[in-house]
Design a protein around this motif. Structure first.
Motif, PDB file in Angstrom:
ATOM      1  N   LEU A  63       0.827  -1.192   0.000  1.00  0.00           N
ATOM      2  CA  LEU A  63       0.000   0.000   0.000  1.00  0.00           C
ATOM      3  C   LEU A  63       0.868   1.251   0.000  1.00  0.00           C
ATOM      4  CD1 LEU A  63      -2.848   1.140   0.060  1.00  0.00           C
ATOM      5  CD2 LEU A  63      -2.761   1.074   2.566  1.00  0.00           C
ATOM      6  N   GLU A  64       1.952   1.235   0.793  1.00  0.00           N
ATOM      7  CA  GLU A  64       2.864   2.364   0.819  1.00  0.00           C
ATOM      8  C   GLU A  64       3.560   2.539  -0.532  1.00  0.00           C
ATOM      9  OE1 GLU A  64       2.648   0.006   2.976  1.00  0.00           O
ATOM     10  OE2 GLU A  64       2.264   0.899   4.949  1.00  0.00           O
ATOM     11  N   SER A  65       3.920   1.412  -1.149  1.00  0.00           N
ATOM     12  CA  SER A  65       4.555   1.478  -2.465  1.00  0.00           C
ATOM     13  C   SER A  65       3.605   2.026  -3.519  1.00  0.00           C
ATOM     14  CB  SER A  65       5.042   0.086  -2.886  1.00  0.00           C
ATOM     15  OG  SER A  65       6.035  -0.394  -2.007  1.00  0.00           O
ATOM     16  N   PHE A  66       2.334   1.633  -3.430  1.00  0.00           N
ATOM     17  CA  PHE A  66       1.331   2.133  -4.376  1.00  0.00           C
ATOM     18  C   PHE A  66       1.164   3.641  -4.233  1.00  0.00           C
ATOM     19  CE2 PHE A  66      -3.038   3.206  -5.496  1.00  0.00           C
ATOM     20  CZ  PHE A  66      -3.128   2.670  -6.778  1.00  0.00           C
ATOM     21  N   VAL A  67       1.072   4.112  -2.998  1.00  0.00           N
ATOM     22  CA  VAL A  67       0.905   5.545  -2.753  1.00  0.00           C
ATOM     23  C   VAL A  67       2.152   6.309  -3.215  1.00  0.00           C
ATOM     24  CG1 VAL A  67       0.602   7.317  -0.984  1.00  0.00           C
ATOM     25  CG2 VAL A  67      -0.712   5.193  -0.857  1.00  0.00           C
ATOM     26  N   SER A  68       3.337   5.770  -2.920  1.00  0.00           N
ATOM     27  CA  SER A  68       4.584   6.419  -3.350  1.00  0.00           C
ATOM     28  C   SER A  68       4.675   6.483  -4.871  1.00  0.00           C
ATOM     29  CB  SER A  68       5.786   5.662  -2.788  1.00  0.00           C
ATOM     30  OG  SER A  68       5.791   5.665  -1.377  1.00  0.00           O
ATOM     31  N   SER A  69       4.340   5.384  -5.544  1.00  0.00           N
ATOM     32  CA  SER A  69       4.371   5.359  -6.999  1.00  0.00           C
ATOM     33  C   SER A  69       3.391   6.361  -7.585  1.00  0.00           C
ATOM     34  CB  SER A  69       4.051   3.958  -7.515  1.00  0.00           C
ATOM     35  OG  SER A  69       5.001   3.023  -7.076  1.00  0.00           O
ATOM     36  N   LEU A  70       2.209   6.424  -6.994  1.00  0.00           N
ATOM     37  CA  LEU A  70       1.193   7.362  -7.481  1.00  0.00           C
ATOM     38  C   LEU A  70       1.648   8.802  -7.287  1.00  0.00           C
ATOM     39  CD1 LEU A  70      -1.607   6.961  -8.750  1.00  0.00           C
ATOM     40  CD2 LEU A  70      -2.592   7.344  -6.491  1.00  0.00           C
ATOM     41  N   LEU A  71       2.240   9.102  -6.140  1.00  0.00           N
ATOM     42  CA  LEU A  71       2.730  10.449  -5.858  1.00  0.00           C
ATOM     43  C   LEU A  71       3.856  10.838  -6.826  1.00  0.00           C
ATOM     44  CD1 LEU A  71       2.926  13.002  -4.089  1.00  0.00           C
ATOM     45  CD2 LEU A  71       4.468  11.729  -2.579  1.00  0.00           C
ATOM     46  N   ILE A  72       4.786   9.925  -7.043  1.00  0.00           N
ATOM     47  CA  ILE A  72       5.909  10.197  -7.932  1.00  0.00           C
ATOM     48  C   ILE A  72       5.429  10.391  -9.367  1.00  0.00           C
ATOM     49  CG2 ILE A  72       7.991   9.195  -8.955  1.00  0.00           C
ATOM     50  CD1 ILE A  72       8.490   7.809  -6.251  1.00  0.00           C
ATOM     51  N   SER A  73       4.577   9.501  -9.835  1.00  0.00           N
ATOM     52  CA  SER A  73       4.129   9.558 -11.231  1.00  0.00           C
ATOM     53  C   SER A  73       3.274  10.791 -11.503  1.00  0.00           C
ATOM     54  CB  SER A  73       3.352   8.290 -11.584  1.00  0.00           C
ATOM     55  OG  SER A  73       4.171   7.153 -11.465  1.00  0.00           O
ATOM     56  N   LEU A  74       2.391  11.130 -10.577  1.00  0.00           N
ATOM     57  CA  LEU A  74       1.575  12.330 -10.756  1.00  0.00           C
ATOM     58  C   LEU A  74       2.434  13.580 -10.764  1.00  0.00           C
ATOM     59  CD1 LEU A  74      -1.555  11.576  -8.518  1.00  0.00           C
ATOM     60  CD2 LEU A  74      -1.470  11.717 -11.014  1.00  0.00           C
ATOM     61  N   SER A  75       3.422  13.643  -9.878  1.00  0.00           N
ATOM     62  CA  SER A  75       4.310  14.802  -9.828  1.00  0.00           C
ATOM     63  C   SER A  75       5.104  14.943 -11.117  1.00  0.00           C
ATOM     64  CB  SER A  75       5.267  14.680  -8.636  1.00  0.00           C
ATOM     65  OG  SER A  75       4.561  14.585  -7.413  1.00  0.00           O
ATOM     66  N   VAL A  76       5.664  13.834 -11.581  1.00  0.00           N
ATOM     67  CA  VAL A  76       6.452  13.861 -12.814  1.00  0.00           C
ATOM     68  C   VAL A  76       5.579  14.231 -14.005  1.00  0.00           C
ATOM     69  CG1 VAL A  76       7.778  12.436 -14.425  1.00  0.00           C
ATOM     70  CG2 VAL A  76       8.179  12.230 -11.971  1.00  0.00           C
ATOM     71  N   ALA A  77       4.382  13.657 -14.082  1.00  0.00           N
ATOM     72  CA  ALA A  77       3.496  13.912 -15.216  1.00  0.00           C
ATOM     73  C   ALA A  77       3.041  15.366 -15.258  1.00  0.00           C
ATOM     74  CB  ALA A  77       2.294  12.978 -15.163  1.00  0.00           C
ATOM     75  N   ILE A  78       2.649  15.906 -14.117  1.00  0.00           N
ATOM     76  CA  ILE A  78       2.158  17.291 -14.069  1.00  0.00           C
ATOM     77  C   ILE A  78       3.264  18.272 -14.421  1.00  0.00           C
ATOM     78  CG2 ILE A  78       1.268  19.093 -12.547  1.00  0.00           C
ATOM     79  CD1 ILE A  78      -0.272  16.904 -11.057  1.00  0.00           C
ATOM     80  N   VAL A  79       4.424  18.119 -13.787  1.00  0.00           N
ATOM     81  CA  VAL A  79       5.523  19.056 -14.017  1.00  0.00           C
ATOM     82  C   VAL A  79       6.077  18.920 -15.436  1.00  0.00           C
ATOM     83  CG1 VAL A  79       7.822  19.765 -13.260  1.00  0.00           C
ATOM     84  CG2 VAL A  79       6.115  19.092 -11.569  1.00  0.00           C
ATOM     85  N   SER A  80       6.234  17.685 -15.913  1.00  0.00           N
ATOM     86  CA  SER A  80       6.786  17.462 -17.245  1.00  0.00           C
ATOM     87  C   SER A  80       5.854  17.990 -18.331  1.00  0.00           C
ATOM     88  CB  SER A  80       7.046  15.971 -17.475  1.00  0.00           C
ATOM     89  OG  SER A  80       7.963  15.459 -16.547  1.00  0.00           O
ATOM     90  N   THR A  81       4.571  17.727 -18.185  1.00  0.00           N
ATOM     91  CA  THR A  81       3.610  18.179 -19.192  1.00  0.00           C
ATOM     92  C   THR A  81       3.524  19.700 -19.237  1.00  0.00           C
ATOM     93  OG1 THR A  81       2.312  16.159 -18.884  1.00  0.00           O
ATOM     94  CG2 THR A  81       1.227  18.015 -19.963  1.00  0.00           C
ATOM     95  N   THR A  82       3.437  20.316 -18.061  1.00  0.00           N
ATOM     96  CA  THR A  82       3.331  21.775 -18.007  1.00  0.00           C
ATOM     97  C   THR A  82       4.582  22.449 -18.550  1.00  0.00           C
ATOM     98  OG1 THR A  82       1.909  21.573 -16.054  1.00  0.00           O
ATOM     99  CG2 THR A  82       2.847  23.739 -16.523  1.00  0.00           C
TER     100      THR A  82
END
Length: 256
Positions: A58-77
């Protein structure tokens, strides 16, 4: 005469769905040994460990989601905004060519080259360092992805807004973002997936302290714990399936 196309289509669908069905079946099983046709246990025991501290999925899922969302938002913008500056730059061909540099090396080799600088900046072995490392490979993709958006027609729209008295902020909000909305969503999905499935950079920069779901899958496979490995894979493929559905349901139809 019977057509073979429905049969071939059914076989293709079964072959595509079989790995996913098997992963779910394996994640619900335990003590499945040869020559038993069915597992001795079939239930939610493995999934119950997600809420515990034994596996930490569960912690790994949350960490992966946090990392991927951060990378996607910043990279796209940043990719959208900077791709505009690159398009208007007199040396845009050279700058575009430099965007391919992170993809020359394998991710593990690239991470090894960056490890010294990350160590000096205190970004080794933490989520921030993993986000920065993944951004380095996701941002060039976004930059190249948006390079096809900018053309003479878009430039004419910008000139028209300026002629009518609009400022730079109004140009982006009222014209550019609405025109590129579909591409922005697609780029967000793509950069999210780049980060979500990334293993090489995460394993080197994270040095085992940042255990994303991808790291967990390989860890369980190395330990020959196939049941937890299948469970991790189920969690790993869930967000991409959701994004694929959203992409087809909302983005693709609008573009077509």
């Amino acid at each position: 005469m019977l057509s073979w196309k429905p049969f071939a289509l059914s076989v293709a669908v079964l072959l595509i769905l079989f790995p996913f069905v098997y992963l779910v079946l394996l994640s619900l099983s335990s003590e499945w040994r040869f020559p038993d046709l069915l597992p001795s246990y079939f239930g939610l025991k493995n999934w119950a460990t997600i809420l515990g501290s034994e596996a930490g999925l569960l912690e790994s899922f949350v960490s992966s989601l946090l990392i991927s969302l951060s990378v996607a938002i910043v990279s796209t913008t940043s990719g959208f905004l900077i791709s505009r500056a690159v398009f208007y730059h007199p040396k845009k061909n050279t700058l575009t060519l430099l965007a391919y540099f992170p993809y020359i090396l394998a991710p593990v080799v690239f991470a090894a080259c960056l490890s010294f600088f990350f160590l000096k900046m205190g970004l080794f072995g933490n989520i921030t360092g993993v986000i920065v490392a993944q951004f380095i490979i996701a941002f060039p993709y976004a930059l190249l992805f948006f390079s096809s958006f900018w053309n003479k027609k878009i430039k004419s729209y910008e000139d028209l807004v300026a002629t009518l008295g609009g400022n730079r902020w109004q140009t982006f909000i009222k014209v550019l973002f609405p025109l590129a909305k579909g591409l922005i969503l697609i780029c967000f999905f793509q950069t999210f997936l780049i980060s979500w499935f990334e293993y090489g950079l995460t394993s080197i920069i994270g040095i085992g302290k940042v255990q994303t779901l991808t790291i967990k899958v390989f860890l369980f496979i190395k330990e020959a714990n196939y049941y937890y490995g299948a469970l991790s894979c189920c969690l790993l493929i869930f967000p991409p399936v959701v994004l694929l559905y959203l992409n087809k349901r909302y983005v693709f139809k609008k573009l077509v």
